[in-house]
Each structure stands twice: as structure tokens, then as C-alpha cells.
Scaffold this motif. Structure first.
Motif, PDB file in Angstrom:
ATOM      1  N   ALA A  27       8.847  -1.306  -3.674  1.00  0.00           N
ATOM      2  CA  ALA A  27       9.939  -2.253  -3.933  1.00  0.00           C
ATOM      3  C   ALA A  27      11.257  -1.524  -4.165  1.00  0.00           C
ATOM      4  O   ALA A  27      12.318  -1.952  -3.691  1.00  0.00           O
ATOM      5  CB  ALA A  27       9.591  -3.125  -5.133  1.00  0.00           C
ATOM      6  N   ARG A  28      11.207  -0.399  -4.867  1.00  0.00           N
ATOM      7  CA  ARG A  28      12.417   0.369  -5.163  1.00  0.00           C
ATOM      8  C   ARG A  28      13.103   0.871  -3.899  1.00  0.00           C
ATOM      9  O   ARG A  28      14.320   0.951  -3.831  1.00  0.00           O
ATOM     10  CB  ARG A  28      12.061   1.539  -6.084  1.00  0.00           C
ATOM     11  N   LEU A  29      12.321   1.202  -2.874  1.00  0.00           N
ATOM     12  CA  LEU A  29      12.907   1.649  -1.607  1.00  0.00           C
ATOM     13  C   LEU A  29      13.839   0.588  -1.021  1.00  0.00           C
ATOM     14  O   LEU A  29      14.897   0.902  -0.495  1.00  0.00           O
ATOM     15  CB  LEU A  29      11.809   1.973  -0.591  1.00  0.00           C
ATOM     16  N   ALA A  34      17.334   2.277   0.501  1.00  0.00           N
ATOM     17  CA  ALA A  34      16.785   3.414   1.239  1.00  0.00           C
ATOM     18  C   ALA A  34      16.181   2.944   2.563  1.00  0.00           C
ATOM     19  O   ALA A  34      16.193   3.662   3.551  1.00  0.00           O
ATOM     20  CB  ALA A  34      15.724   4.131   0.406  1.00  0.00           C
ATOM     21  N   ILE A  35      15.670   1.731   2.552  1.00  0.00           N
ATOM     22  CA  ILE A  35      15.099   1.101   3.745  1.00  0.00           C
ATOM     23  C   ILE A  35      15.651  -0.319   3.802  1.00  0.00           C
ATOM     24  O   ILE A  35      15.808  -0.970   2.773  1.00  0.00           O
ATOM     25  CB  ILE A  35      13.559   1.049   3.674  1.00  0.00           C
ATOM     26  N   LYS A  36      15.916  -0.769   5.007  1.00  0.00           N
ATOM     27  CA  LYS A  36      16.410  -2.124   5.207  1.00  0.00           C
ATOM     28  C   LYS A  36      15.414  -3.138   4.644  1.00  0.00           C
ATOM     29  O   LYS A  36      14.204  -3.000   4.810  1.00  0.00           O
ATOM     30  CB  LYS A  36      16.623  -2.366   6.697  1.00  0.00           C
ATOM     31  N   GLU A  37      15.927  -4.126   3.961  1.00  0.00           N
ATOM     32  CA  GLU A  37      15.110  -5.174   3.342  1.00  0.00           C
ATOM     33  C   GLU A  37      14.308  -5.917   4.421  1.00  0.00           C
ATOM     34  O   GLU A  37      14.873  -6.365   5.422  1.00  0.00           O
ATOM     35  CB  GLU A  37      16.046  -6.137   2.612  1.00  0.00           C
ATOM     36  N   PRO A  38      12.978  -6.056   4.234  1.00  0.00           N
ATOM     37  CA  PRO A  38      12.172  -6.789   5.216  1.00  0.00           C
ATOM     38  C   PRO A  38      12.323  -8.302   5.006  1.00  0.00           C
ATOM     39  O   PRO A  38      12.878  -8.740   3.991  1.00  0.00           O
ATOM     40  CB  PRO A  38      10.742  -6.337   4.897  1.00  0.00           C
ATOM     41  N   ARG A  40      11.446 -12.137   4.020  1.00  0.00           N
ATOM     42  CA  ARG A  40      10.696 -12.721   2.897  1.00  0.00           C
ATOM     43  C   ARG A  40      10.052 -14.018   3.357  1.00  0.00           C
ATOM     44  O   ARG A  40      10.663 -14.794   4.078  1.00  0.00           O
ATOM     45  CB  ARG A  40      11.609 -12.983   1.705  1.00  0.00           C
ATOM     46  N   ILE A  41       8.845 -14.212   2.902  1.00  0.00           N
ATOM     47  CA  ILE A  41       8.132 -15.452   3.157  1.00  0.00           C
ATOM     48  C   ILE A  41       7.693 -15.984   1.804  1.00  0.00           C
ATOM     49  O   ILE A  41       7.020 -15.281   1.052  1.00  0.00           O
ATOM     50  CB  ILE A  41       6.921 -15.219   4.089  1.00  0.00           C
ATOM     51  N   SER A  42       8.135 -17.193   1.493  1.00  0.00           N
ATOM     52  CA  SER A  42       7.873 -17.801   0.180  1.00  0.00           C
ATOM     53  C   SER A  42       8.328 -16.884  -0.947  1.00  0.00           C
ATOM     54  O   SER A  42       7.676 -16.764  -1.982  1.00  0.00           O
ATOM     55  CB  SER A  42       6.388 -18.127   0.014  1.00  0.00           C
ATOM     56  N   GLY A  43       9.449 -16.208  -0.733  1.00  0.00           N
ATOM     57  CA  GLY A  43      10.027 -15.356  -1.762  1.00  0.00           C
ATOM     58  C   GLY A  43       9.423 -13.964  -1.880  1.00  0.00           C
ATOM     59  O   GLY A  43       9.868 -13.162  -2.686  1.00  0.00           O
ATOM     60  N   ARG A  44       8.424 -13.667  -1.084  1.00  0.00           N
ATOM     61  CA  ARG A  44       7.763 -12.354  -1.143  1.00  0.00           C
ATOM     62  C   ARG A  44       8.160 -11.514   0.049  1.00  0.00           C
ATOM     63  O   ARG A  44       8.225 -12.006   1.177  1.00  0.00           O
ATOM     64  CB  ARG A  44       6.238 -12.536  -1.156  1.00  0.00           C
ATOM     65  N   ARG A  45       8.400 -10.234  -0.198  1.00  0.00           N
ATOM     66  CA  ARG A  45       8.682  -9.323   0.914  1.00  0.00           C
ATOM     67  C   ARG A  45       7.439  -9.212   1.785  1.00  0.00           C
ATOM     68  O   ARG A  45       6.344  -8.983   1.291  1.00  0.00           O
ATOM     69  CB  ARG A  45       9.021  -7.927   0.391  1.00  0.00           C
ATOM     70  N   MET A  46       7.642  -9.329   3.079  1.00  0.00           N
ATOM     71  CA  MET A  46       6.553  -9.158   4.028  1.00  0.00           C
ATOM     72  C   MET A  46       6.967  -8.037   4.975  1.00  0.00           C
ATOM     73  O   MET A  46       7.862  -8.192   5.800  1.00  0.00           O
ATOM     74  CB  MET A  46       6.269 -10.459   4.778  1.00  0.00           C
ATOM     75  N   ILE A  47       6.331  -6.896   4.808  1.00  0.00           N
ATOM     76  CA  ILE A  47       6.704  -5.674   5.515  1.00  0.00           C
ATOM     77  C   ILE A  47       6.002  -5.646   6.876  1.00  0.00           C
ATOM     78  O   ILE A  47       4.775  -5.636   6.942  1.00  0.00           O
ATOM     79  CB  ILE A  47       6.318  -4.445   4.669  1.00  0.00           C
ATOM     80  N   ALA A  58       9.825   7.523   3.615  1.00  0.00           N
ATOM     81  CA  ALA A  58      10.701   7.371   2.450  1.00  0.00           C
ATOM     82  C   ALA A  58       9.970   7.713   1.157  1.00  0.00           C
ATOM     83  O   ALA A  58      10.541   8.334   0.257  1.00  0.00           O
ATOM     84  CB  ALA A  58      11.255   5.950   2.391  1.00  0.00           C
ATOM     85  N   LEU A  59       8.706   7.333   1.051  1.00  0.00           N
ATOM     86  CA  LEU A  59       7.918   7.681  -0.140  1.00  0.00           C
ATOM     87  C   LEU A  59       7.735   9.192  -0.236  1.00  0.00           C
ATOM     88  O   LEU A  59       7.850   9.772  -1.323  1.00  0.00           O
ATOM     89  CB  LEU A  59       6.553   6.987  -0.101  1.00  0.00           C
ATOM     90  N   ARG A  60       7.463   9.825   0.878  1.00  0.00           N
ATOM     91  CA  ARG A  60       7.305  11.296   0.890  1.00  0.00           C
ATOM     92  C   ARG A  60       8.610  11.984   0.518  1.00  0.00           C
ATOM     93  O   ARG A  60       8.606  12.965  -0.229  1.00  0.00           O
ATOM     94  CB  ARG A  60       6.862  11.763   2.268  1.00  0.00           C
ATOM     95  N   ASP A  61       9.731  11.492   1.053  1.00  0.00           N
ATOM     96  CA  ASP A  61      11.034  12.093   0.763  1.00  0.00           C
ATOM     97  C   ASP A  61      11.340  12.091  -0.730  1.00  0.00           C
ATOM     98  O   ASP A  61      12.046  12.960  -1.221  1.00  0.00           O
ATOM     99  CB  ASP A  61      12.156  11.359   1.506  1.00  0.00           C
ATOM    100  N   ARG A  62      10.832  11.103  -1.451  1.00  0.00           N
ATOM    101  CA  ARG A  62      11.070  11.000  -2.889  1.00  0.00           C
ATOM    102  C   ARG A  62       9.980  11.671  -3.723  1.00  0.00           C
ATOM    103  O   ARG A  62      10.020  11.640  -4.933  1.00  0.00           O
ATOM    104  CB  ARG A  62      11.182   9.525  -3.279  1.00  0.00           C
TER     105      ARG A  62
END
Length: 74
Positions: A27-29, A34-38, A40-47, A58-62
Motif C-alpha cells: 500500500a505504501r508504494l 512510487a508506483i502508479k495507483e491501480p 479500485r473496485i468497491s474501494g479496494r485497490r485491485m492490482i 519497488a519492494l526490492r528497491d526499498r
């Protein structure tokens, strides 16, 4: 043998489970841009499945995902 198709989208929690990281890290990404927002479906991010390699990078970079982590089978 019956196989189920892999999902086209992952929730933050589901992807976090697959990658063995805490969901707040993914979520922090998005929250920090750091990454474009995916979408949302019913208010939830759907990647989207296509975005998973970008999330992994991105996780590895951090330092939140070990470089020895092998990619997941989608």
C-alpha cells in the motif's frame, strides 16, 4: 485434471500473502507515488497481474523483499 485460471487482478492483501510481505508495504508504494495507483473496485485497490513485476521491483528497491526471492508463478 481441472485447473483454475489465475486471477487478472490481486487485492493488496492477496498479493502481500503471495510475496510474503506485510500488506502495508505494498500500500505504501502506491501512497507515496512510487508506483502508479491501480484501479479500485468497491474501494479496494485491485492490482493488475501485469503490474506485479513492478511491485516486486519497488519492494526490492526499498529492501522490503529479499533479492533472493524468486518471482511468483502467476
Amino acid at each position: 485434471m481441472i485447473t483454475t485460471p489465475s486471477p487478472a487482478y490481486f487485492s493488496t492483501g492477496t498479493l502481500a500473502e503471495l510475496l510474503c510481505v506485510q500488506s502495508w508495504r505494498i500500500a505504501r508504494l502506491f501512497e507515496t507515488g512510487a508506483i502508479k495507483e491501480p484501479p479500485r473496485i468497491s474501494g479496494r485497490r485491485m492490482i493488475p497481474k501485469e503490474m506485479v513485476p513492478e511491485v516486486i521491483t519497488a519492494l526490492r528497491d526499498r529492501g522490503w523483499l529479499p533479492s533472493t526471492f524468486n518471482s511468483i508463478e502467476l
